[in-house]
Write a protein that holds these residues in place. Structure first.
Motif, short mmCIF file in Angstrom:
data_model
loop_
_atom_site.label_atom_id
_atom_site.label_comp_id
_atom_site.label_asym_id
_atom_site.label_seq_id
_atom_site.Cartn_x
_atom_site.Cartn_y
_atom_site.Cartn_z
N THR A 181 -22.22 -1.04 -13.66
CA THR A 181 -22.34 -0.57 -12.48
C THR A 181 -21.42 -1.33 -11.26
OG1 THR A 181 -24.60 0.21 -12.66
CG2 THR A 181 -23.81 -0.20 -10.33
N ALA A 182 -20.36 -0.75 -10.58
CA ALA A 182 -19.42 -1.30 -9.86
C ALA A 182 -20.28 -1.65 -8.44
CB ALA A 182 -18.36 -0.25 -9.42
N LEU A 183 -20.02 -2.82 -7.88
CA LEU A 183 -20.46 -3.17 -6.91
C LEU A 183 -20.19 -2.35 -5.52
CD1 LEU A 183 -20.28 -7.12 -6.97
CD2 LEU A 183 -22.29 -5.76 -7.40
N THR A 184 -18.88 -1.94 -5.74
CA THR A 184 -18.30 -1.02 -4.62
C THR A 184 -16.81 -0.67 -5.20
OG1 THR A 184 -17.67 -0.29 -2.25
CG2 THR A 184 -17.13 -2.90 -3.20
N THR A 185 -16.06 0.30 -4.38
CA THR A 185 -14.84 0.61 -5.04
C THR A 185 -13.86 0.80 -3.68
OG1 THR A 185 -15.94 2.14 -6.53
CG2 THR A 185 -13.74 2.83 -6.02
N ILE A 186 -12.70 0.21 -4.09
CA ILE A 186 -11.68 0.09 -2.96
C ILE A 186 -10.16 1.31 -3.35
CG2 ILE A 186 -9.98 -1.20 -1.92
CD1 ILE A 186 -11.64 -3.78 -2.52
N ARG A 187 -10.11 1.94 -2.46
CA ARG A 187 -8.92 2.93 -2.54
C ARG A 187 -7.81 2.46 -1.71
NH1 ARG A 187 -13.73 5.72 -3.82
NH2 ARG A 187 -13.80 7.00 -5.78
N THR A 188 -6.61 2.51 -2.14
CA THR A 188 -5.30 2.53 -1.43
C THR A 188 -4.97 3.79 -0.78
OG1 THR A 188 -4.77 0.50 -2.14
CG2 THR A 188 -3.23 1.54 -1.22
N LEU A 189 -5.00 4.18 0.41
CA LEU A 189 -4.79 5.31 1.08
C LEU A 189 -3.32 5.57 1.59
CD1 LEU A 189 -8.07 6.09 2.75
CD2 LEU A 189 -7.44 6.31 0.61
N ASP A 190 -2.72 4.61 1.59
CA ASP A 190 -1.09 4.47 2.16
C ASP A 190 -0.32 3.36 1.57
OD1 ASP A 190 0.94 5.10 3.81
OD2 ASP A 190 0.33 3.63 5.25
N PRO A 191 0.47 4.22 0.70
CA PRO A 191 0.78 5.70 0.36
C PRO A 191 -0.32 6.40 -0.53
CG PRO A 191 2.08 4.44 -1.50
CD PRO A 191 1.29 3.36 -0.34
N ILE A 192 -0.23 7.80 -0.44
CA ILE A 192 -1.25 8.26 -1.23
C ILE A 192 -0.63 9.22 -1.92
CG2 ILE A 192 -1.47 10.48 0.42
CD1 ILE A 192 -4.39 10.43 -0.12
N ASN A 193 -1.12 9.72 -3.42
CA ASN A 193 -0.47 10.55 -4.10
C ASN A 193 -0.98 11.87 -4.34
OD1 ASN A 193 1.07 8.43 -5.40
ND2 ASN A 193 -0.47 7.86 -6.88
N VAL A 194 -0.31 12.89 -4.67
CA VAL A 194 -0.45 14.11 -4.87
C VAL A 194 -0.11 14.78 -6.14
CG1 VAL A 194 -0.32 16.66 -4.06
CG2 VAL A 194 -0.34 14.83 -2.24
#
Length: 400
Positions: A181-194
């Motif tokens: 179980t992950a404590l939390t998740t971090i996502r890099t939004l800049d830049p973002i992929n499509v």
């Protein structure tokens, strides 16, 4: 208006000639753009997990906020790890204290062996004791470093920059090293992929067109635009990052990834979008409005044209692909040809007509205005042409 149109359509040969809206065609360079469905994905994703066992004492971040790499996220109870670190340091001090005595004994035995006061075996034993002392120091240093690392791990740090999700565990929860179980998740939004998909058939058609010289590639830096779910264009342009080297056996498609700047965080992972990929340029090509082209019973693309002597002529066109609200035509058109856009339902091949130039709105594909009004406002053909073009173009409309 309907009655006037019907009586006009049935007028005898001596009546006025039907009027049609035409568009004069000229060759131009056309950007070949593929509109592909896809979804946004974060450029980096990190699931944060503890690397030591313990009780969570504090949460050090605000859920949903932006964090930088190295920022503290959680504080795990460090009492046992701090004690282990102190114990390891003490063991190191003990090991270091044994080294000077062993070194002195070796030096003393080396002098005595020259005087034959001791045996060679005693000197060898002294050297072995010194080597053992040095080894104990190396082990103790490694234990200190291990204890220091474990103590550092009691503060859980952000591995990447990005937006942090909600915390999956609260203060007081027991965690274990490398738990599922992950404590939390971090996502890099800049830049973002499509990530978008393209059919292998379209890829083969594009390469064939390039080989035949009908399309010229833009080069390595391919620009990509984005159309959002609302139908609006995303303000920032992206670039094509990579293309997968295999085709999915089930769907017959392959994946392309584009990278877009996202400074305002307007794009979030999982959003459905349509990517406009500029594949190349078709030089000296003709585009015709899709509303002017119909299909025959055999499936051929046909359109009506007005000849130089103002007669209706029907032609078969070879359409390659759609470009917005137009068709890209590779055969059947010459420079200066006039294609019938409006009023085609009132004429047939060989009929004498009068023409009026129209302007096409590229965003909708509809007639946006008439360039000229040769016929009188009350003329039935003009009324029919205006009705087809839209309410705003009705001749003779009252002005406020």
């Amino acid at each position: 208006m309907v009655a006037a149109t019907e009586s006009y359509a049935q007028a005898p040969g001596g009546g006025p000639k039907p009027e049609v809206g035409v568009l004069t065609l000229h060759p131009q360079s056309v950007a070949i753009t593929a509109e592909l469905p896809g979804r946004t994905t974060a450029s980096l994703i990190a699931e944060v997990r503890p690397q030591v066992n313990g009780i969570i004492r504090r949460r050090l971040f605000t859920e949903g906020s932006e964090v930088e790499a190295g920022a503290p996220l959680y504080q795990i109870d460090d009492a046992t790890y701090r004690a282990a670190y102190q114990s390891a340091r003490a063991t190191l001090q003990k090991a270091l204290a044994a080294v000077p005595s062993a070194e002195a004994k070796v030096k003393r035995y080396e002098n005595l062996i020259k005087q034959n006061a001791i045996s060679s075996q005693e000197l060898d034993d002294a050297k072995a004791t010194l080597a053992q002392a040095n080894a104990d120091v190396a082990v103790a240093k490694a234990q200190v470093e291990t204890a220091r690392i474990n103590l550092t791990y009691t503060t859980v740090l952000a591995p990447i920059d990005g937006r942090v999700d909600e915390s999956q565990l609260t203060v007081g929860a027991l965690v274990t090293a490398n738990q599922s179980t992950a404590l939390t998740t971090i996502r890099t939004l800049d830049p973002i992929n499509v990530d978008v998909t393209q059919s292998s058939t379209n890829l083969l058609n594009l390469r064939k067109a390039v080989e035949e010289g009908r399309i010229k590639l833009r080069g390595d830096n391919i620009t990509v635009r984005l159309k959002l779910e609302t139908g609006t264009l995303y303000a920032e342009s992206g670039t094509l990052a990579f293309v997968e080297s295999y085709v999915d056996r089930t769907t017959g498609t392959y994946t392309l990834r584009a990278e877009f700047p996202n400074p305002d965080r307007l794009l979030l992972p999982g959003m459905y979008v349509r990517a406009l990929v500029e594949e190349g340029i078709a030089e000296n090509s003709f585009v015709v409005p899709q509303r002017a082209v119909s299909r025959s019973t055999k499936g051929d693309a046909t359109a009506l044209f007005v000849t130089e002597d103002n007669k209706i002529e029907q032609r078969i066109l070879e359409t390659n692909s759609s470009v917005g609200n137009n068709w890209l035509v590779s055969d059947g058109i010459s420079d200066g040809d006039r294609i019938v856009v409006t009023g085609s339902q009132f004429v047939r091949e060989g009929a004498d007509v009068t023409t009026v130039e129209v302007v096409i709105d590229e965003t909708t594909g509809e007639v946006s205005e008439l360039k000229q009004g040769a016929a009188a406002p009350d003329d039935p053909a003009t009324l029919a042409l205006a009705a087809e073009a839209g309410p705003k173009q009705k001749p003779g409309a009252a002005k406020d």
